[in-house]
Design a protein around this motif. Structure first.
Motif, PDB file in Angstrom:
ATOM      1  N   ASP A   1       2.304   2.588   8.255  1.00  0.00           N
ATOM      2  CA  ASP A   1       3.669   2.500   7.982  1.00  0.00           C
ATOM      3  C   ASP A   1       4.009   1.616   6.881  1.00  0.00           C
ATOM      4  OD1 ASP A   1       3.994   4.384  10.318  1.00  0.00           O
ATOM      5  OD2 ASP A   1       4.581   2.837  11.763  1.00  0.00           O
ATOM      6  N   VAL A   2       5.028   2.003   6.278  1.00  0.00           N
ATOM      7  CA  VAL A   2       5.452   1.014   5.041  1.00  0.00           C
ATOM      8  C   VAL A   2       7.113   0.695   5.063  1.00  0.00           C
ATOM      9  CG1 VAL A   2       5.612   0.737   2.591  1.00  0.00           C
ATOM     10  CG2 VAL A   2       3.994   1.841   3.266  1.00  0.00           C
ATOM     11  N   GLY A   3       7.398  -0.680   5.302  1.00  0.00           N
ATOM     12  CA  GLY A   3       8.571  -1.195   5.888  1.00  0.00           C
ATOM     13  C   GLY A   3       9.202  -0.574   7.099  1.00  0.00           C
ATOM     14  N   SER A   4      10.514  -0.181   6.942  1.00  0.00           N
ATOM     15  CA  SER A   4      11.011   0.518   8.294  1.00  0.00           C
ATOM     16  C   SER A   4      11.061   1.897   8.117  1.00  0.00           C
ATOM     17  CB  SER A   4      12.538  -0.237   8.140  1.00  0.00           C
ATOM     18  OG  SER A   4      13.354  -0.109   6.943  1.00  0.00           O
ATOM     19  N   ASP A   5      11.105   2.447   7.096  1.00  0.00           N
ATOM     20  CA  ASP A   5      11.285   3.973   7.048  1.00  0.00           C
ATOM     21  C   ASP A   5      10.217   4.749   6.190  1.00  0.00           C
ATOM     22  OD1 ASP A   5      12.286   3.065   4.874  1.00  0.00           O
ATOM     23  OD2 ASP A   5      14.411   3.918   4.996  1.00  0.00           O
ATOM     24  N   GLN A   6       9.296   4.166   5.757  1.00  0.00           N
ATOM     25  CA  GLN A   6       8.329   5.018   4.856  1.00  0.00           C
ATOM     26  C   GLN A   6       6.689   4.928   5.453  1.00  0.00           C
ATOM     27  OE1 GLN A   6       9.383   2.917   1.185  1.00  0.00           O
ATOM     28  NE2 GLN A   6      10.363   4.712   0.493  1.00  0.00           N
ATOM     29  N   PHE A   7       6.062   5.671   4.765  1.00  0.00           N
ATOM     30  CA  PHE A   7       4.534   5.918   5.179  1.00  0.00           C
ATOM     31  C   PHE A   7       3.597   5.898   4.080  1.00  0.00           C
ATOM     32  CE2 PHE A   7       7.499   8.472   7.880  1.00  0.00           C
ATOM     33  CZ  PHE A   7       7.546   7.685   9.156  1.00  0.00           C
ATOM     34  N   ARG A   8       2.571   5.173   4.117  1.00  0.00           N
ATOM     35  CA  ARG A   8       1.633   5.361   3.072  1.00  0.00           C
ATOM     36  C   ARG A   8       0.710   6.633   3.458  1.00  0.00           C
ATOM     37  NH1 ARG A   8      -0.283   0.483   2.852  1.00  0.00           N
ATOM     38  NH2 ARG A   8       1.115   0.057   1.123  1.00  0.00           N
ATOM     39  N   VAL A   9       0.580   7.586   2.484  1.00  0.00           N
ATOM     40  CA  VAL A   9      -0.261   8.955   2.823  1.00  0.00           C
ATOM     41  C   VAL A   9      -1.332   9.189   1.899  1.00  0.00           C
ATOM     42  CG1 VAL A   9       1.823   9.978   4.057  1.00  0.00           C
ATOM     43  CG2 VAL A   9       1.499  10.509   1.767  1.00  0.00           C
ATOM     44  N   ARG A  10      -2.191   9.756   1.954  1.00  0.00           N
ATOM     45  CA  ARG A  10      -3.331  10.225   1.140  1.00  0.00           C
ATOM     46  C   ARG A  10      -3.538  11.913   1.120  1.00  0.00           C
ATOM     47  NH1 ARG A  10      -8.540   6.876   0.554  1.00  0.00           N
ATOM     48  NH2 ARG A  10      -9.262   8.232   2.487  1.00  0.00           N
ATOM     49  N   PRO A  11      -3.245  12.846   0.453  1.00  0.00           N
ATOM     50  CA  PRO A  11      -3.813  14.113   0.713  1.00  0.00           C
ATOM     51  C   PRO A  11      -5.427  14.352   0.304  1.00  0.00           C
ATOM     52  CG  PRO A  11      -1.841  13.880  -0.891  1.00  0.00           C
ATOM     53  CD  PRO A  11      -2.352  12.594  -0.673  1.00  0.00           C
ATOM     54  N   SER A  12      -5.916  15.318   1.047  1.00  0.00           N
ATOM     55  CA  SER A  12      -7.254  15.638   0.916  1.00  0.00           C
ATOM     56  C   SER A  12      -7.554  16.984   0.130  1.00  0.00           C
ATOM     57  CB  SER A  12      -8.117  15.617   2.011  1.00  0.00           C
ATOM     58  OG  SER A  12      -7.558  16.472   2.853  1.00  0.00           O
ATOM     59  N   ALA A  13      -6.416  17.465  -0.236  1.00  0.00           N
ATOM     60  CA  ALA A  13      -6.321  18.445  -0.940  1.00  0.00           C
ATOM     61  C   ALA A  13      -5.078  18.717  -2.078  1.00  0.00           C
ATOM     62  CB  ALA A  13      -6.208  19.832   0.164  1.00  0.00           C
ATOM     63  N   GLY A  14      -5.059  19.671  -2.725  1.00  0.00           N
ATOM     64  CA  GLY A  14      -3.750  19.731  -3.438  1.00  0.00           C
ATOM     65  C   GLY A  14      -3.758  18.982  -4.918  1.00  0.00           C
ATOM     66  N   PRO A  15      -2.761  18.907  -5.657  1.00  0.00           N
ATOM     67  CA  PRO A  15      -2.811  18.436  -6.754  1.00  0.00           C
ATOM     68  C   PRO A  15      -2.904  16.820  -6.903  1.00  0.00           C
ATOM     69  CG  PRO A  15      -0.595  19.196  -6.368  1.00  0.00           C
ATOM     70  CD  PRO A  15      -1.529  19.696  -5.478  1.00  0.00           C
ATOM     71  N   SER A  16      -2.329  16.032  -5.562  1.00  0.00           N
ATOM     72  CA  SER A  16      -2.686  14.660  -5.534  1.00  0.00           C
ATOM     73  C   SER A  16      -3.769  14.215  -4.633  1.00  0.00           C
ATOM     74  CB  SER A  16      -1.151  14.226  -4.806  1.00  0.00           C
ATOM     75  OG  SER A  16      -0.435  14.407  -5.995  1.00  0.00           O
ATOM     76  N   GLN A  17      -4.767  15.245  -4.475  1.00  0.00           N
ATOM     77  CA  GLN A  17      -5.983  14.744  -3.851  1.00  0.00           C
ATOM     78  C   GLN A  17      -6.590  13.656  -3.935  1.00  0.00           C
ATOM     79  OE1 GLN A  17      -9.104  17.773  -4.005  1.00  0.00           O
ATOM     80  NE2 GLN A  17     -10.559  16.647  -3.342  1.00  0.00           N
ATOM     81  N   GLY A  18      -6.866  12.713  -2.996  1.00  0.00           N
ATOM     82  CA  GLY A  18      -7.355  11.422  -3.110  1.00  0.00           C
ATOM     83  C   GLY A  18      -6.578  10.198  -3.370  1.00  0.00           C
ATOM     84  N   ARG A  19      -5.253  10.543  -3.796  1.00  0.00           N
ATOM     85  CA  ARG A  19      -4.406   9.396  -4.359  1.00  0.00           C
ATOM     86  C   ARG A  19      -3.314   9.278  -3.003  1.00  0.00           C
ATOM     87  NH1 ARG A  19      -3.890  12.943  -9.157  1.00  0.00           N
ATOM     88  NH2 ARG A  19      -1.872  13.260  -8.587  1.00  0.00           N
ATOM     89  N   GLU A  20      -3.032   7.937  -2.944  1.00  0.00           N
ATOM     90  CA  GLU A  20      -2.327   7.353  -2.208  1.00  0.00           C
ATOM     91  C   GLU A  20      -0.808   7.174  -2.604  1.00  0.00           C
ATOM     92  OE1 GLU A  20      -3.276   3.717  -0.107  1.00  0.00           O
ATOM     93  OE2 GLU A  20      -4.853   4.758   1.186  1.00  0.00           O
ATOM     94  N   SER A  21       0.029   7.666  -1.805  1.00  0.00           N
ATOM     95  CA  SER A  21       1.670   7.640  -2.177  1.00  0.00           C
ATOM     96  C   SER A  21       2.256   7.019  -0.898  1.00  0.00           C
ATOM     97  CB  SER A  21       2.038   9.045  -2.450  1.00  0.00           C
ATOM     98  OG  SER A  21       1.286   9.588  -3.491  1.00  0.00           O
ATOM     99  N   VAL A  22       3.550   6.732  -1.336  1.00  0.00           N
ATOM    100  CA  VAL A  22       4.542   6.077  -0.152  1.00  0.00           C
ATOM    101  C   VAL A  22       5.456   7.282  -0.157  1.00  0.00           C
ATOM    102  CG1 VAL A  22       5.958   4.400   0.314  1.00  0.00           C
ATOM    103  CG2 VAL A  22       3.981   3.679  -0.585  1.00  0.00           C
ATOM    104  N   TRP A  23       5.721   7.742   1.066  1.00  0.00           N
ATOM    105  CA  TRP A  23       6.708   8.715   1.300  1.00  0.00           C
ATOM    106  C   TRP A  23       7.751   8.565   2.256  1.00  0.00           C
ATOM    107  CZ3 TRP A  23       3.565  14.014   2.560  1.00  0.00           C
ATOM    108  CH2 TRP A  23       3.318  14.465   1.170  1.00  0.00           C
ATOM    109  N   THR A  24       8.828   8.892   2.163  1.00  0.00           N
ATOM    110  CA  THR A  24      10.037   8.961   2.982  1.00  0.00           C
ATOM    111  C   THR A  24       9.634   9.966   4.262  1.00  0.00           C
ATOM    112  OG1 THR A  24      11.485  10.475   2.249  1.00  0.00           O
ATOM    113  CG2 THR A  24      11.756   8.385   1.393  1.00  0.00           C
TER     114      THR A  24
END
Length: 264
Positions: free
Chosen positions: A97-120
């Motif tokens: 969890d990031v802050g009060s309303d976001q999430f750190r995620v990491r896809p294992s497939a697709g164009p962003s495979q292996g890269r962490e992002s912060v999503w709403t």
């Protein structure tokens, strides 16, 4: 004499003699798909209905597990009466969890495979919906309003966010972890089968995959058929999560708001 009430887990399926059985709920997550055709043959042979949690994962053959090459396979499963649900489109892991309303995620497939992002929360909901939409496009069947987070990794905040956009999370029972992700050098197929047949209880949600890259001696389809026949010999039967008492009312509310009326 009045008949005894059936326990909650005794809903949804019948044993080989046509009597109410002891249901278990086989769930299958996507994987490399190489064993998927053989697994489907076994399910059809034994008239077992499963719930498939699908993501667009990398496969040994074809253009991704939800790509055009595998679309006929999914459509055939729908015709057989199986159910489907989201596993996130790019097999996206919740990391924190990031802050009060976001999430750190990491896809294992697709164009962003292996890269962490912060999503709403809205972005995560979009990821759940993308897999569900694709399933409906290729099967013609509306998926269940359920999802399984890759690795089963979630937080209370993530689960709450998913519920706001119509998805309830499904994990698995302790005895329902069938071990196909474990190294075969330490966990042989024979040992995993014996453990499952010994420990599985009525109402358990079982988990396996349509192919695991890392296991040298594949669990599927070698264990699947003796597991099914062994459980049936013990009076078990198989139902999809549509019939699970934990999820049945939720599914009915999401698919038909008038189906379950609030108590007065």
């Amino acid at each position: 004499m009045a008949a005894c009430a059936r326990p909650a887990w005794a809903e949804g399926c019948f044993d080989a003699q046509g009597k109410p059985g002891k249901p278990v709920y086989l769930t299958l997550d996507t994987g490399h798909m190489a064993v998927a055709p053989l697994m489907a043959d076994i399910l059809a042979k034994h008239q077992v209905k499963a719930t498939f949690f699908a993501a667009n994962e990398r496969t040994q053959t074809g253009d991704g597990s939800l790509g055009k090459d595998w679309a006929p396979w999914w459509k055939a499963r729908a015709a057989e009466g199986h159910d489907f649900a989201s596993h996130t489109f790019d097999h996206t892991y919740w990391r924190a969890d990031v802050g009060s309303d976001q999430f750190r995620v990491r896809p294992s497939a697709g164009p962003s495979q292996g890269r962490e992002s912060v999503w709403t929360a809205a972005q995560y909901c979009g990821e759940l919906a993308k897999a569900a939409t694709r399933l409906e496009e290729i099967t013609g069947k509306k998926p269940l309003p359920l999802f399984r987070a890759p690795g089963g990794k979630t937080s209370p905040r993530l689960l709450a966010a998913a519920k706001t956009c119509g998805y309830d999370h499904v994990g698995w029972s302790p005895a329902g972890f069938l071990g196909d992700e474990l190294p075969s050098e330490a966990y042989s197929n024979d040992a995993l089968l014996k453990k499952a047949l010994r420990d599985i209880q009525p109402g358990d949600i079982l988990l396996a995959h349509l192919g695991i890259w890392s296991r040298k001696d594949p669990w599927a389809p070698a264990v699947l058929e003796p597991l099914i026949t062994g459980l049936k010999e013990r009076g078990f039967c198989f139902a999809t999560l549509r019939e699970h008492p934990r999820y049945k009312a939720w599914i009915e509310r999401q698919t038909d708001p008038a189906a379950v009326k609030p108590a007065k």
